[in-house]
Write a protein that holds these residues in place. Structure first.
Motif, PDB file in Angstrom:
ATOM      1  N   TYR A  77      -3.596  18.570  13.294  1.00 49.37           N
ATOM      2  CA  TYR A  77      -2.708  18.954  14.247  1.00 49.37           C
ATOM      3  C   TYR A  77      -3.105  20.572  14.495  1.00 49.37           C
ATOM      4  N   VAL A  78      -3.137  20.878  15.923  1.00 49.19           N
ATOM      5  CA  VAL A  78      -3.355  22.250  16.248  1.00 49.19           C
ATOM      6  C   VAL A  78      -2.236  22.450  17.257  1.00 49.19           C
ATOM      7  N   SER A  79      -1.120  23.595  16.653  1.00 50.84           N
ATOM      8  CA  SER A  79       0.061  23.965  17.317  1.00 50.84           C
ATOM      9  C   SER A  79      -0.161  24.958  18.211  1.00 50.84           C
ATOM     10  N   ASP A  80       0.811  24.977  19.221  1.00 49.60           N
ATOM     11  CA  ASP A  80       0.665  26.084  20.347  1.00 49.60           C
ATOM     12  C   ASP A  80       0.566  27.446  20.048  1.00 49.60           C
ATOM     13  N   GLU A  81       1.646  27.499  18.600  1.00 44.51           N
ATOM     14  CA  GLU A  81       1.752  28.868  17.957  1.00 44.51           C
ATOM     15  C   GLU A  81       0.713  28.715  16.934  1.00 44.51           C
ATOM     16  N   PHE A  82       0.015  30.077  16.670  1.00 44.37           N
ATOM     17  CA  PHE A  82      -1.016  30.288  15.864  1.00 44.37           C
ATOM     18  C   PHE A  82      -0.418  30.793  14.562  1.00 44.37           C
ATOM     19  N   THR A  83       0.319  29.884  13.908  1.00 39.36           N
ATOM     20  CA  THR A  83       1.148  30.107  12.587  1.00 39.36           C
ATOM     21  C   THR A  83       0.082  29.863  11.569  1.00 39.36           C
ATOM     22  N   ILE A 125      -9.885  28.775  14.508  1.00 41.69           N
ATOM     23  CA  ILE A 125      -9.822  28.659  13.194  1.00 41.69           C
ATOM     24  C   ILE A 125      -8.838  27.524  12.886  1.00 41.69           C
ATOM     25  N   SER A 126      -7.760  27.471  13.913  1.00 42.97           N
ATOM     26  CA  SER A 126      -6.810  26.305  13.806  1.00 42.97           C
ATOM     27  C   SER A 126      -7.512  25.025  13.998  1.00 42.97           C
ATOM     28  N   PHE A 127      -8.476  25.001  14.941  1.00 41.85           N
ATOM     29  CA  PHE A 127      -9.042  23.758  15.229  1.00 41.85           C
ATOM     30  C   PHE A 127      -9.791  23.517  13.948  1.00 41.85           C
ATOM     31  N   MET A 128     -10.436  24.269  13.378  1.00 40.68           N
ATOM     32  CA  MET A 128     -11.469  24.036  12.282  1.00 40.68           C
ATOM     33  C   MET A 128     -10.691  23.648  10.970  1.00 40.68           C
ATOM     34  N   GLY A 129      -9.590  24.160  10.812  1.00 38.97           N
ATOM     35  CA  GLY A 129      -8.507  23.753   9.871  1.00 38.97           C
ATOM     36  C   GLY A 129      -7.962  22.349  10.025  1.00 38.97           C
ATOM     37  N   ALA A 130      -7.908  22.127  11.295  1.00 38.15           N
ATOM     38  CA  ALA A 130      -7.179  20.637  11.738  1.00 38.15           C
ATOM     39  C   ALA A 130      -8.235  19.761  11.691  1.00 38.15           C
ATOM     40  N   LEU A 131      -9.641  19.899  11.834  1.00 38.87           N
ATOM     41  CA  LEU A 131     -10.429  18.876  11.810  1.00 38.87           C
ATOM     42  C   LEU A 131     -11.209  18.573  10.476  1.00 38.87           C
ATOM     43  N   ILE A 132     -11.055  19.560   9.473  1.00 34.33           N
ATOM     44  CA  ILE A 132     -11.928  19.337   8.032  1.00 34.33           C
ATOM     45  C   ILE A 132     -11.643  18.265   7.488  1.00 34.33           C
ATOM     46  N   HIS A 133     -10.713  17.166   7.883  1.00 39.79           N
ATOM     47  CA  HIS A 133     -10.749  16.090   7.125  1.00 39.79           C
ATOM     48  C   HIS A 133     -11.088  15.000   8.114  1.00 39.79           C
ATOM     49  N   ASN A 134     -11.906  15.477   9.198  1.00 42.71           N
ATOM     50  CA  ASN A 134     -12.146  14.276  10.179  1.00 42.71           C
ATOM     51  C   ASN A 134     -11.192  13.353  10.682  1.00 42.71           C
ATOM     52  N   PRO A 135      -9.815  13.802  11.230  1.00 43.98           N
ATOM     53  CA  PRO A 135      -8.825  12.756  11.326  1.00 43.98           C
ATOM     54  C   PRO A 135      -9.000  11.807  12.170  1.00 43.98           C
ATOM     55  N   LYS A 136      -8.344  10.495  12.124  1.00 49.57           N
ATOM     56  CA  LYS A 136      -8.478   9.527  12.854  1.00 49.57           C
ATOM     57  C   LYS A 136      -7.623   9.711  14.167  1.00 49.57           C
ATOM     58  N   VAL A 137      -6.598  10.612  14.035  1.00 43.68           N
ATOM     59  CA  VAL A 137      -5.950  11.047  15.262  1.00 43.68           C
ATOM     60  C   VAL A 137      -5.899  12.417  15.346  1.00 43.68           C
ATOM     61  N   PHE A 138      -6.060  12.940  16.376  1.00 42.28           N
ATOM     62  CA  PHE A 138      -6.184  14.280  16.415  1.00 42.28           C
ATOM     63  C   PHE A 138      -5.027  14.942  17.735  1.00 42.28           C
ATOM     64  N   ILE A 139      -4.379  15.850  17.071  1.00 39.52           N
ATOM     65  CA  ILE A 139      -2.801  15.943  18.043  1.00 39.52           C
ATOM     66  C   ILE A 139      -3.005  17.480  18.319  1.00 39.52           C
ATOM     67  N   LEU A 140      -2.987  17.635  19.587  1.00 40.09           N
ATOM     68  CA  LEU A 140      -3.206  19.200  20.203  1.00 40.09           C
ATOM     69  C   LEU A 140      -2.020  19.655  21.126  1.00 40.09           C
ATOM     70  N   ASP A 141      -1.347  20.671  20.677  1.00 37.64           N
ATOM     71  CA  ASP A 141      -0.272  21.330  21.766  1.00 37.64           C
ATOM     72  C   ASP A 141      -0.882  22.297  22.459  1.00 37.64           C
ATOM     73  N   GLU A 142      -1.138  22.137  23.882  1.00 39.27           N
ATOM     74  CA  GLU A 142      -1.825  23.174  24.745  1.00 39.27           C
ATOM     75  C   GLU A 142      -2.882  23.972  24.192  1.00 39.27           C
ATOM     76  N   PRO A 143      -3.953  22.991  23.752  1.00 43.20           N
ATOM     77  CA  PRO A 143      -5.187  23.439  23.146  1.00 43.20           C
ATOM     78  C   PRO A 143      -6.032  24.546  23.841  1.00 43.20           C
ATOM     79  N   MET A 144      -6.126  24.439  25.115  1.00 38.71           N
ATOM     80  CA  MET A 144      -7.014  25.236  25.769  1.00 38.71           C
ATOM     81  C   MET A 144      -6.612  26.471  25.991  1.00 38.71           C
ATOM     82  N   VAL A 145      -5.275  27.051  25.956  1.00 36.55           N
ATOM     83  CA  VAL A 145      -4.960  28.290  26.096  1.00 36.55           C
ATOM     84  C   VAL A 145      -5.602  29.202  25.081  1.00 36.55           C
TER      85      VAL A 145
END
Lengths: 242, 552
Positions: A80-86, A143-163
């Motif tokens: 998951y990549v959120s819209d806030e980079f927490t 870095i949010s993308f990299m953290g969310a993808l490190i486990h090669n998830p079956k479902v990739f969920i993103l909130d406003e990813p291109m901003v």
């Protein structure tokens, strides 16, 4: 891969539902978009799907696991990549990715391969060794993308990813979405960028005032010759006045 | 509304958040916070009154001159106030002019930089005046109670309040730029920060215990009654003769009034000029500069896989250690704790032995150990809230809430246990405490501090608001910390004092069967284990549900 049925969520202290009767699904190999105006309920839907927000009604199933009954297995199957980079800003980018890999129990070999791949894809270079607090908006997004993808998830969920992404990274991300879905995974993201949704998604759910108004198959929609922007504005009753 | 007024209003809200903040619930926390603040203030000002009341009666050449004595002592008080407020102003100026992130927002707006600067400077002045008012007025009230004063005393109090804060501002302005440079230099040298803070804390505590030791010896010899004698007054007068800012206390008591008033007004005018010039330079110099950019760390290509729990504990360590405020609040205090325990123990051991003729090694060591472990573990009352929105983000991780929280508890338990262990080892080596007693004290200390950590973490989870502003979060955290300290202190006193009382009674002439010396050990052991059991039950009760309902 993802099934949401009759989802409803109410915020504390508010009378009405923030989202109601939300039902959607996504299969492996698809890119699904959630399209809506600001405050339509996209982020709330995504936060419920990811387990960040508790919900009053409905069921959410991720990769066959019920989020309410089997949350750990369900969560292990999505990134998951959120819209806030927490992010944990005191960590370096590299430490953060390793931390995420530990949390998702990724083997040393896999994490090494993926970090190298992502470093190439996101062009972060040596700044990966800098504290996240020193990153720009775009770098935090990467870095949010990299953290969310490190486990090669079956479902990739993103909130406003291109901003906030630069054109090069944006094109890389779009290419990655396609590649990831072609590998049999599901990519689902929220956006109010009609152009991105139009070009990237296989299916789109239009959300307005906390409800799904319509599900659109983009290929079928293109055959009708209609313009997505005009159609979206007409069904959400907000025709542009110039 | 006028552009300046809009900015000024915004600044006031930023600098005084409590004035516009809505207070929700937690009546107990608020009342306890107020009570503790009241207790501290009463003790402090009570002490100042006792000193003032004694000092004004001292005769020089067999002549009593209470007004002269009061003026001398007031000079000392004003010196302390100027010193303390200058120190506070340096940090406030740094945060206002060089660290506030709103300047990036305002830069995009059609606002004159001069107006923005003035709004910040004026708010800073008001903050400084408010701080000085809270110090000058109570001190002057104390002196008005100690000596007879007329109506002019209150008029001159206002004159001093209007002029003296500017001097603190002037001093702060002279130090703020070197201070900022120093802070930039050490910004990511975390080990250096840790060593510096720990050493500073230890030195401060050692000085404090030396002072207490001096007071103790004065009490024991009875010479405290004659501390303020003619020689003392003469020494103080000599020192004040070379002290350049004695005009303010002179004004209050109408001494050399014209010269003192002229000096105070001139000093205030000079201060305004210097403050304006330097802070303007500082503000413009940092206006387009981003916050301190950290230097890259060593390139580590270590891909070692860790168990999620271990990785979460490591994350806690990294995030706390690399935040100077948190580093001070936990690591530096935990490092200094053994020295604090040792100093207090040696001081009270001899005090009790001399006053009561009793040797209370174990109960005293235990009581002091428990009290300091409570103070060290107050940091744990921010275990969830200090993560802010990242606490919410961690709900996405495929890890149970109890594991996420256990990592925080274990991290604190490791730090706290090391601190308790070092404290008892130091006591074992450097004092008359036997090793068996040290071992039992260690066990009780470890169990007690772990219980405190469980309670603090759960209380924070219950009250935290992850999307709160830093000021709101601080207010909530302060209330939680007060409650945690209050609970801990009551239990520590119950456990520690029961051991003390049993020890005294079992060694006295009215020995009772029930008060065998062994109970001085049994009660703390059982008490701490019972507290840990209750703490674990309280902590685990609906913990998953509590964490799941943690929302923005």
């Amino acid at each position: 891969m993802l099934k949401v049925e009759n989802l409803a969520k109410k915020y504390n202290g508010k009378n009405g539902y923030a989202i109601e009767n939300i039902s959607l699904n996504g299969k492996g190999g698809e890119i699904v978009g959630l399209l809506g105006h600001n405050g339509a309920g996209k982020s709330t839907t995504i936060k419920c799907i990811t387990g960040m927000h508790p919900y009053e009604q409905g069921t959410i199933t991720i990769a066959g696991f019920d989020l309410a009954k089997n949350p750990i297995d369900a969560k292990r199957n999505f990134g998951y990549v959120s819209d806030e980079f927490t992010l944990f800003e005191r960590m370096t980018g590299f430490e953060f990715i390793n931390f995420m890999a530990d949390v998702y129990r990724v083997s040393e070999e896999d994490r090494k391969d993926r970090v190298e791949l992502f470093q190439q894809m996101f062009a972060l270079g040596d700044s990966i060794y800098n504290p996240i607090s020193s990153y720009s908006h775009g770098m935090k997004q990467k870095i949010s993308f990299m953290g969310a993808l490190i486990h090669n998830p079956k479902v990739f969920i993103l909130d406003e990813p291109m901003v906030g992404l630069d054109p090069y990274t944006s094109s890389q991300v779009k290419a990655f979405f396609k590649k990831h879905s072609q590998e049999g995974n599901l990519v689902i993201f929220s956006s109010h960028n009609l152009d991105v949704v139009d070009k990237l998604c296989d299916r789109v759910y239009i959300i307005d005032q906390g409800r799904i108004l319509e599900e659109i198959n983009i290929k079928e929609f293109h055959k009708t010759g209609k313009d997505l922007e005009e159609y979206f504005l007409s069904i959400t009753k907000r025709v542009a006045k110039v | 509304m006028n552009e300046f007024l809009i900015l000024f209003k915004h600044e006031l809200k930023t600098q005084f958040p409590f004035a516009s903040q809505k207070r929700k619930g937690d009546v107990v926390g608020t009342i306890l916070s107020l009570l503790i603040t009241l207790l501290i203030l009463t003790t402090f000002f009570g002490l100042v009154y006792t000193i003032a009341d004694t000092y004004v009666t001292v005769k020089v050449d067999k002549v009593s001159a209470p007004i002269e004595r009061a003026s001398e002592l007031l000079n000392v008080c004003y010196f302390v106030i100027i010193f303390a407020t200058s120190f506070a102003c340096v940090e406030k100026m740094r945060s206002t002019f060089s660290q506030q992130k709103d300047k990036h927002l305002f830069l995009r707006l059609p606002i004159k930089q001069q107006t923005l600067f003035m709004s910040k400077l004026c708010t800073l002045m008001i903050w400084n005046y408010a701080l000085n008012f809270c110090l000058i007025v109570p001190v002057n009230v104390i002196f008005a109670l100690a000596v007879d004063v007329g109506a002019t005393f209150w008029l001159f109090t206002m004159v001093v309040w209007l002029t003296m804060p500017l001097v603190a501002f002037l001093i702060a302005t002279l130090f703020v730029i070197p201070y900022i440079k120093f802070m930039e230099f050490i910004s990511n040298k975390y080990w250096l920060i840790f060593i510096l803070l720990s050493v500073l804390l230890i030195v401060a505590f050692v000085l404090y215990s030396l002072l207490l030791g001096l007071v103790q010896s004065l009490l024991e010899t009875g010479s405290i009654k004659h501390l303020f004698n003619e020689a003392f007054v003469t020494t103080l007068q000599t020192m004040l003769n070379v002290y350049p800012i004695n005009a303010f206390a002179n004004i209050i008591f109408g001494q050399n009034l014209f010269v003192s008033l002229t000096l105070a007004v001139a000093l205030a005018g000079l201060s305004v000029l210097v403050v304006y010039t330097i802070s303007k330079h500082l503000y413009y110099a940092t206006l387009y500069k981003n916050e301190i950019v950290s230097q890259p760390f060593q390139k580590s290509r270590n891909y070692n896989q860790l168990n999620p729990l271990i990785s979460l504990i490591k994350k806690e360590f990294v995030t706390v250690f690399r935040n100077p405020n948190q580093l001070f609040s936990y690591f530096a205090i935990a490092t200094a704790m053994p020295f604090m325990v040792y100093s207090c123990y040696t001081l009270f051991e001899s005090l009790i032995e001399n006053a009561l003729g009793l040797s209370l090694t174990f109960p005293l060591a235990l009581l002091i150990l428990l009290v300091f472990s409570i103070l060290t573990n107050t940091f744990c009352a921010t275990n969830v809230s200090r993560d802010g929105l990242t606490a919410l983000k961690s709900k996405v991780f495929p890890v149970k809430a109890k594991t996420l929280l256990l990592a925080k508890v274990l991290f604190c338990a490791i730090v706290s246990s090391l601190s308790v262990l070092a404290s008892t080892i130091l006591l074992g080596f450097a004092t008359s405490l036997s090793w068996t007693d040290a071992l039992i004290a260690t066990f009780v200390g470890l169990v007690f501090s772990t219980a405190q950590i469980f309670v603090a973490t759960k209380m924070d989870l219950k009250h935290c608001n992850v999307s709160a502003t830093p000021a709101e979060m601080e207010a909530v955290s302060n209330r939680t910390i007060t409650k945690v300290v209050f609970v801990g202190l009551i239990l520590a006193l119950l456990i520690g004092l029961s051991a003390v009382i049993i020890n005294i009674l079992s060694n006295s002439s009215f020995q009772l069967f029930i008060l065998q010396p062994i109970f001085a050990y049994v009660i703390p052991l059982v008490g701490s284990v019972v507290y840990l059991t209750v703490a674990v039950v309280y902590y685990t009760f609906k913990i998953e549900k509590r964490f799941a309902t943690l929302v923005m």
